[in-house]
Design an enzyme around this catalytic site. Structure first.
Site, PDB file in Angstrom:
ATOM      1  N   GLY A   8      12.157   4.064   7.837  1.00 45.28           N
ATOM      2  CA  GLY A   8      11.526   5.382   7.970  1.00 45.28           C
ATOM      3  C   GLY A   8      11.658   5.830   9.472  1.00 45.28           C
ATOM      4  O   GLY A   8      11.299   4.802  10.404  1.00 45.28           O
TER       5      GLY A   8
ATOM      6  N   HIS B 125       7.141   5.573   1.414  1.00 40.70           N
ATOM      7  CA  HIS B 125       7.776   4.442   1.018  1.00 40.70           C
ATOM      8  C   HIS B 125       8.841   4.800  -0.207  1.00 40.70           C
ATOM      9  O   HIS B 125       9.989   4.429  -0.100  1.00 40.70           O
ATOM     10  CB  HIS B 125       7.012   3.247   0.486  1.00 40.70           C
TER      11      HIS B 125
ATOM     12  N   LYS C 222       9.439   7.070  10.876  1.00 48.55           N
ATOM     13  CA  LYS C 222       7.975   7.323  11.051  1.00 48.55           C
ATOM     14  C   LYS C 222       7.722   6.192  12.243  1.00 48.55           C
ATOM     15  O   LYS C 222       7.080   6.181  13.241  1.00 48.55           O
ATOM     16  CB  LYS C 222       7.004   7.044   9.851  1.00 48.55           C
TER      17      LYS C 222
ATOM     18  N   ALA D 202       0.945  -1.197  -0.018  1.00 48.97           N
ATOM     19  CA  ALA D 202       0.002   0.096  -0.080  1.00 48.97           C
ATOM     20  C   ALA D 202       0.958   1.092   0.111  1.00 48.97           C
ATOM     21  O   ALA D 202       0.749   2.036   0.907  1.00 48.97           O
ATOM     22  CB  ALA D 202      -1.131  -0.033   1.132  1.00 48.97           C
ATOM     23  N   LEU D 203       1.727   1.117  -1.001  1.00 52.06           N
ATOM     24  CA  LEU D 203       2.902   2.316  -0.969  1.00 52.06           C
ATOM     25  C   LEU D 203       2.329   3.763  -1.282  1.00 52.06           C
ATOM     26  O   LEU D 203       1.577   3.979  -1.721  1.00 52.06           O
ATOM     27  CB  LEU D 203       3.881   1.900  -2.194  1.00 52.06           C
TER      28      LEU D 203
HETATM   29  P1  AMP Z   1       5.303  -0.372   6.258  1.00 50.65           P
HETATM   30  O1  AMP Z   1       4.846  -0.527   5.065  1.00 50.65           O
HETATM   31  O2  AMP Z   1       4.185   0.580   7.043  1.00 50.65           O
HETATM   32  O3  AMP Z   1       5.918  -1.493   7.010  1.00 50.65           O
HETATM   33  O4  AMP Z   1       6.665   0.897   6.208  1.00 50.65           O
HETATM   34  C1  AMP Z   1       7.691   0.583   5.567  1.00 50.65           C
HETATM   35  C2  AMP Z   1       8.958   1.391   5.828  1.00 50.65           C
HETATM   36  O5  AMP Z   1       8.337   2.735   5.152  1.00 50.65           O
HETATM   37  C3  AMP Z   1       9.373   1.712   7.253  1.00 50.65           C
HETATM   38  O6  AMP Z   1      10.614   1.819   7.351  1.00 50.65           O
HETATM   39  C4  AMP Z   1       8.455   2.750   7.526  1.00 50.65           C
HETATM   40  O7  AMP Z   1       9.176   3.531   8.778  1.00 50.65           O
HETATM   41  C5  AMP Z   1       8.472   3.640   6.277  1.00 50.65           C
HETATM   42  N1  AMP Z   1       7.593   4.620   6.142  1.00 50.65           N
HETATM   43  C6  AMP Z   1       6.093   4.548   6.598  1.00 50.65           C
HETATM   44  N2  AMP Z   1       5.512   5.614   6.390  1.00 50.65           N
HETATM   45  C7  AMP Z   1       6.504   6.667   6.085  1.00 50.65           C
HETATM   46  C8  AMP Z   1       6.326   8.057   5.843  1.00 50.65           C
HETATM   47  N3  AMP Z   1       5.371   8.665   6.136  1.00 50.65           N
HETATM   48  N4  AMP Z   1       7.769   8.710   5.942  1.00 50.65           N
HETATM   49  C9  AMP Z   1       8.792   7.861   5.958  1.00 50.65           C
HETATM   50  N5  AMP Z   1       8.921   6.750   5.819  1.00 50.65           N
HETATM   51  C10 AMP Z   1       7.718   6.161   5.957  1.00 50.65           C
END
Ligand code: AMP
Length: 280
Positions: free
Chosen positions: A149, A37, A151, A32-33
């Site tokens: 991230g 991401h 985040k 769900a990029l």
């Molecule tokens: P996820 O798909 O939620 O597991 O996130 C995958 C990677 O993307 C992780 O390292 C998150 O911290 C990073 N990430 C998610 N949302 C953001 C954002 N808004 N800004 C920067 N990095 C993000």
């Protein structure tokens, strides 16, 4: 873009490239990029000859099965975004590739005190699940650089710590939070919010910014109370709002030092749990 669905095929492809001296950047995701991401992907592309993105919704890290079942899956759109970004490799494994022989039982992970504070306290087992999947992914990809991230700041600290102990050749790089113009941190879960909730959700960052601007020795507790009250009146259910040491996330009962602090929050709005943070 090369798409691999099996761990062995991906490892074989990457080992060949590593032999040729290519550096490999890795961005693990649950799909769900969004632009958050893609910022990590672009950073990796700018520093490595090959960038690998993985998309795997890891059942082990969901302490709430409803959250797992509702997690958005948008693989076709994700592939388009990745192709547009210039990402060279997508790893799209099935459950058997990550947990062979249906071995999806959580093993205790040597995480230490970071496992049980903040997110860990509210999501029991979550970080053990994250640790297990990232450990497995790193074994498969063996990257030179891993991009995470800010985040998910607690997750970043835990994985950095794991890499320092178990993957000494992997350099872990954190990257700033990408936000909407309103300040709302981009998140795959935002897709589950309606228009009104999206607008309200941006209040989370406004509260963090307000505290950052106004915090001084002696007023942290009243600021915290005031902002929790404000957010509650707007419809949030705040799980925690804490001031912590940004190097080890130990919670600071009093405000002393801007240089070391991070404000960190988790709150529910419209049945969706959001997290955010800001460095002081
Ligand atoms: P996820 O798909 O939620 O597991 O996130 C995958 C990677 O993307 C992780 O390292 C998150 O911290 C990073 N990430 C998610 N949302 C953001 C954002 N808004 N800004 C920067 N990095 C993000």
């Amino acid at each position: 873009m090369n798409i691999f669905k099996h761990a062995d095929d991906l490892s074989g492809f990457l080992k060949e490239r590593q032999k040729q001296g290519f550096s490999i950047g890795f961005v693990p995701t649950m799909g769900a990029l969004h632009r958050g991401h893609i910022s990590l992907i672009k950073e990796s592309i700018s520093k490595n000859q090959i960038t690998v993105c993985s998309i795997f919704v890891n059942p082990l890290q969901f302490n709430d099965t409803r959250d797992y079942e509702k997690y958005p899956i948008t693989t076709e759109a994700d592939i388009l975004m990745l192709e547009e970004s210039g990402c060279q490799v997508l790893f799209l494994p099935g459950i058997n590739d990550i947990y062979p022989n249906k071995n999806i039982h959580q093993k205790p992970a040597p995480i230490g005190q970071l496992e049980n504070v903040l997110e860990g306290a509210f999501r029991p087992g979550h970080f053990a699940g994250v640790y297990t999947v990232v450990y497995r992914l790193l074994k498969i990809v063996m990257p030179s650089n891993l991009y995470l991230g800010q985040k998910d700041y607690q997750q970043y600290l835990i994985i950095k710590n794991m890499a320092e102990r178990k993957f000494k050749n992997v350099c872990v790089i954190d990257y700033p939070i990408i936000r909407e113009e309103s300040g709302l941190a981009l998140s795959s879960r935002n897709r589950r919010l309606n228009k009104t909730e999206i607008k309200t959700a941006s209040e989370l960052y406004k509260s963090l910014k307000y505290i950052k601007q106004h915090i001084s020795p002696g007023n942290w507790h009243s600021l915290k109370r005031e902002q929790i009250k404000k957010l509650t009146e707007k419809g949030f259910k705040v799980e925690y709002l804490e001031l912590a040491d940004k190097y080890n996330l130990s919670i600071s009962p009093i405000f002393k030092n801007k240089k070391k602090g991070v404000l960190i929050i988790a709150a529910w709005i419209g049945g969706v749990r959001l997290i955010d943070n800001i460095f002081l």
